[in-house]
Design a protein around this motif. Structure first.
Motif, PDB file in Angstrom:
ATOM      1  N   ASP A   1      95.515 -11.190  19.839  1.00 61.98           N
ATOM      2  CA  ASP A   1      96.946 -11.197  19.533  1.00 61.98           C
ATOM      3  C   ASP A   1      97.790 -11.113  20.800  1.00 61.98           C
ATOM      4  O   ASP A   1      98.902 -11.648  20.860  1.00 61.98           O
TER       5      ASP A   1
ATOM      6  N   GLN B   1     102.218  -3.510  23.001  1.00 65.34           N
ATOM      7  CA  GLN B   1     101.239  -2.502  22.628  1.00 65.34           C
ATOM      8  C   GLN B   1     101.064  -1.414  23.673  1.00 65.34           C
ATOM      9  O   GLN B   1     100.738  -0.277  23.351  1.00 65.34           O
TER      10      GLN B   1
ATOM     11  N   SER C   1      93.170  -7.341  18.407  1.00 69.08           N
ATOM     12  CA  SER C   1      94.384  -7.044  19.166  1.00 69.08           C
ATOM     13  C   SER C   1      94.369  -7.737  20.530  1.00 69.08           C
ATOM     14  O   SER C   1      95.421  -8.112  21.046  1.00 69.08           O
TER      15      SER C   1
ATOM     16  N   ARG D   1     103.778  -0.946  17.690  1.00 73.24           N
ATOM     17  CA  ARG D   1     103.716  -2.086  16.773  1.00 73.24           C
ATOM     18  C   ARG D   1     104.855  -2.007  15.743  1.00 73.24           C
ATOM     19  O   ARG D   1     105.536  -2.985  15.462  1.00 73.24           O
ATOM     20  N   GLU D   2     105.057  -0.819  15.181  1.00 77.08           N
ATOM     21  CA  GLU D   2     106.092  -0.647  14.166  1.00 77.08           C
ATOM     22  C   GLU D   2     107.487  -0.874  14.748  1.00 77.08           C
ATOM     23  O   GLU D   2     108.382  -1.371  14.055  1.00 77.08           O
ATOM     24  N   TRP D   3     107.693  -0.500  15.999  1.00 80.25           N
ATOM     25  CA  TRP D   3     109.002  -0.662  16.624  1.00 80.25           C
ATOM     26  C   TRP D   3     109.195  -2.045  17.237  1.00 80.25           C
ATOM     27  O   TRP D   3     110.228  -2.330  17.843  1.00 80.25           O
ATOM     28  N   GLY D   4     108.178  -2.904  17.110  1.00 75.47           N
ATOM     29  CA  GLY D   4     108.290  -4.252  17.659  1.00 75.47           C
ATOM     30  C   GLY D   4     108.238  -4.299  19.167  1.00 75.47           C
ATOM     31  O   GLY D   4     108.862  -5.157  19.795  1.00 75.47           O
ATOM     32  N   LEU D   5     107.472  -3.364  19.774  1.00 76.10           N
ATOM     33  CA  LEU D   5     107.363  -3.276  21.228  1.00 76.10           C
ATOM     34  C   LEU D   5     105.974  -3.702  21.682  1.00 76.10           C
ATOM     35  O   LEU D   5     105.034  -3.746  20.877  1.00 76.10           O
TER      36      LEU D   5
END
Length: 577
Positions: free
Chosen positions: A169, A535, A166, A529-533
């Motif tokens: 990333d 970390q 992470s 992560r799921e909401w595209g925001l």
């Protein structure tokens, strides 16, 4: 890789200059360039030194100032007397824990002071295809260290080794490029923090841990602006290959291939760079589809087949991290799954044992995780894949009515597709990957139009059969021996003995209340992560949701989602304020 001088630089106030002068003296800086009470401190390039060491500025702005100063030095080196003392004092006044950007900038100031340059050997198609450090146009000898600059290279390598997937990333692409340059320079001119670091030792470490870090950095991407213009020139894998070849040729040791599980394939090429075949790589290589794919009559089927033809060529095999990195990964996962420390230790312990015995390829013995619903089995598999830099695919076996979802669907049907296992390898462009087979105890026993699901699972988990695994759509055998599989179940009662015998069994206990509180930050990170925001977008919110009335990770995620949505939609979030 140079940065041109900025046309306008903000000058600090006189009080700030006095404070910075005293601050530098307290850290042992005696070079006159760090006396900011003089008129010279406010003129020419020396104001960049002020900006480059100011602890109140961001690492990025300090690095930009230092790179500007290094560019000036290349043209006006005579302006800095006692250059060795200046380099030593500059390191003294910089923070102890430098960011990658600052390390890169400091090293380039050192290069300018000592007339060194980081050069690319050649340019092809807009990409750097070689890499070396030069002195007045001539290559610097391999393993020749550079005093303080080499210790900074050691610091950079230590930081990269300690970083998680992470962390990589989250890196900007420019930072990745600078980190990749530092990594290559470290193996050529770092000290290794040992008294004698031989060229062969450098090459061996580069082939294992260095290649792993390089894959995580992925510096070969083109960096583009919104307009589409190229923003920076990337370092291609050929730059890494050039350093590998140089270390091998200067050590005068014959090159040997890292075993790839693919007989007859030379993974590393020959001892001389001129004998390297096109497509060779320092990573172990593996061919997933070694044979021919029969042609299709239907145009759509032919198009799908062509999409999977890259699997007929050699693909890189992911390397095992070194023992220090594996220990760090285990610690991070134990912190995230404190109720399953035993299971985490079992899985990582196997990898550490393999690495200690000299194994290089990152591949797990099939693991079966048993535990109740919502204890984090799926999340653990995904996090393990992230830490090991493996492509990840979750397949719900419990929802299958036939085995085609594993074996592929035959041609001639509109839904005909190769197996999702091959799609994972195609997407990641790697022969390695981690597949989660979820809820295997719920797999249907009576399938009509396909082989039994149980036999398909056994074929994947058995080393002898997964080397010759048959895809129904491609109508050819595939070698999946580099893939890793994790199975999950809520109960062992309905699982067959043959399946159990092929897996390492570990248990995930039910998390306790103190465990739930400890992992709230990780659950929030998953939501981001799921909401595209970003970390860290929910950083601090965990302080407001202690002692939630939940008994599992699944319930925790549901409650956090509900609370966040309720507060954000209503605009009543004290945390946001």
């Amino acid at each position: 890789m140079d940065t041109k001088d900025a046309t306008c630089v903000a000058i600090p106030s006189k009080d700030r200059l006095l404070w910075l002068t005293e601050w530098a003296r307290q850290r042992g800086a005696t070079h006159p360039a760090f006396d900011f009470n003089t008129d010279d401190a406010l003129s020419g390039p020396f104001v960049r030194i002020v900006l480059g060491i100011d602890p109140d500025r961001t690492p990025e702005s300090r690095a930009a100032a230092l790179l500007g100063f290094s560019s000036h030095l290349k043209r006006h080196l005579e302006e800095v007397p006692s250059r060795a003392q200046f380099a030593a004092d500059l390191r003294r006044v910089l923070p102890r824990g430098l960011a990658i950007e600052e390390m890169h900038a400091y090293v380039h100031v050192y290069y300018a002071l000592h007339e060194h340059r980081a050069e690319t050997a050649s340019l092809r198609h807009g990409s750097h295809t070689g890499f070396e450090l030069t002195f007045k146009g001539e290559p610097v000898a391999t393993a020749q260290t550079m005093g303080i600059a080499s210790t900074v290279l050691d610091e950079a390598y230590g930081l990269l080794v300690s970083m998680s997937r992470s962390d990589f990333d989250a890196m900007s692409r420019f930072t990745r490029l600078r980190a990749a340059e530092l990594l290559l320079t470290y193996f050529l001119h770092g000290t290794g923090r040992v008294q004698s670091w031989t060229i062969e030792d450098r090459r061996q470490l580069l082939m294992s841990e260095g290649c792993r870090i390089w894959r995580l950095l992925n510096p070969q991407d083109f960096f583009r602006l919104e307009s589409g213009a190229t923003q920076a020139v990337p370092l291609r894998d050929a730059a890494l290959l050039a350093v590998v070849d140089r270390l091998a040729s200067e050590d005068k040791v014959p090159r040997t291939a890292v075993p790839s599980g693919n007989a007859g394939h030379d993974d590393l090429g020959r001892s001389e760079p001129t004998q390297r075949k096109r497509g060779d790589s320092p990573f172990p290589m593996h061919v997933v589809i070694p044979g021919d794919i029969p042609p299709a009559r239907d145009a759509d089927d032919s198009a799908k087949i062509n999409r999977y033809r890259p699997l007929q060529g050699p693909l890189a095999v992911e390397l095992l991290p070194d023992l220090t990195s594996l220990s760090a990964i285990q610690q991070r996962l134990e912190d995230e799954f404190p109720w399953a420390r035993g299971a985490v230790g079992e899985v990582l312990g196997e990898l550490r044992l393999k690495r200690r015995c000299g194994a290089l390829r990152c591949r797990l013995t099939p693991v079966l995780i048993a535990g109740g619903p919502g204890v984090g089995k799926t999340r653990f598999a995904r996090r393990l894949a992230e830490e090991l830099n493996l492509g990840f695919r979750a397949i719900n076996v419990g929802g299958m009515h036939d085995s085609n979802a594993l074996l592929g669907t035959s041609r001639g049907w509109s839904t005909g597709q190769p197996s999702p296992l091959l799609d994972l390898l195609l997407q990641s462009q790697s022969a390695s990957g981690l597949v989660l087979l979820d809820e295997v105890e719920k797999a249907a026993n009576n399938t009509v139009n396909s082989p039994p699901i149980a036999s398909a699972l056994l074929g994947l988990l058995e080393p002898e059969s997964n080397r010759n695994w048959y895809d129904l759509f491609l109508q050819t055998e595939c070698d999946l021996s580099m893939m890793s599989f994790i199975l999950t179940c809520n109960s062992l009662q309905s699982l067959s003995k043959p399946l159990l015998s092929r897996c390492r069994l570990v248990y995930f206990d039910q998390p306790k209340r103190e465990h739930i509180e400890a992992v709230v930050p990780h659950a929030l990170s998953d939501l981001a992560r799921e909401w595209g925001l970003p970390q860290d977008v929910f950083l601090g919110y965990e302080l407001m949701v202690r002692a939630l009335p939940v008994g599992s990770m699944r319930e925790l995620k549901a409650v956090l989602t509900y609370q966040l949505k309720s507060e954000l939609i209503a605009g009543q979030s004290k945390w946001l304020q």
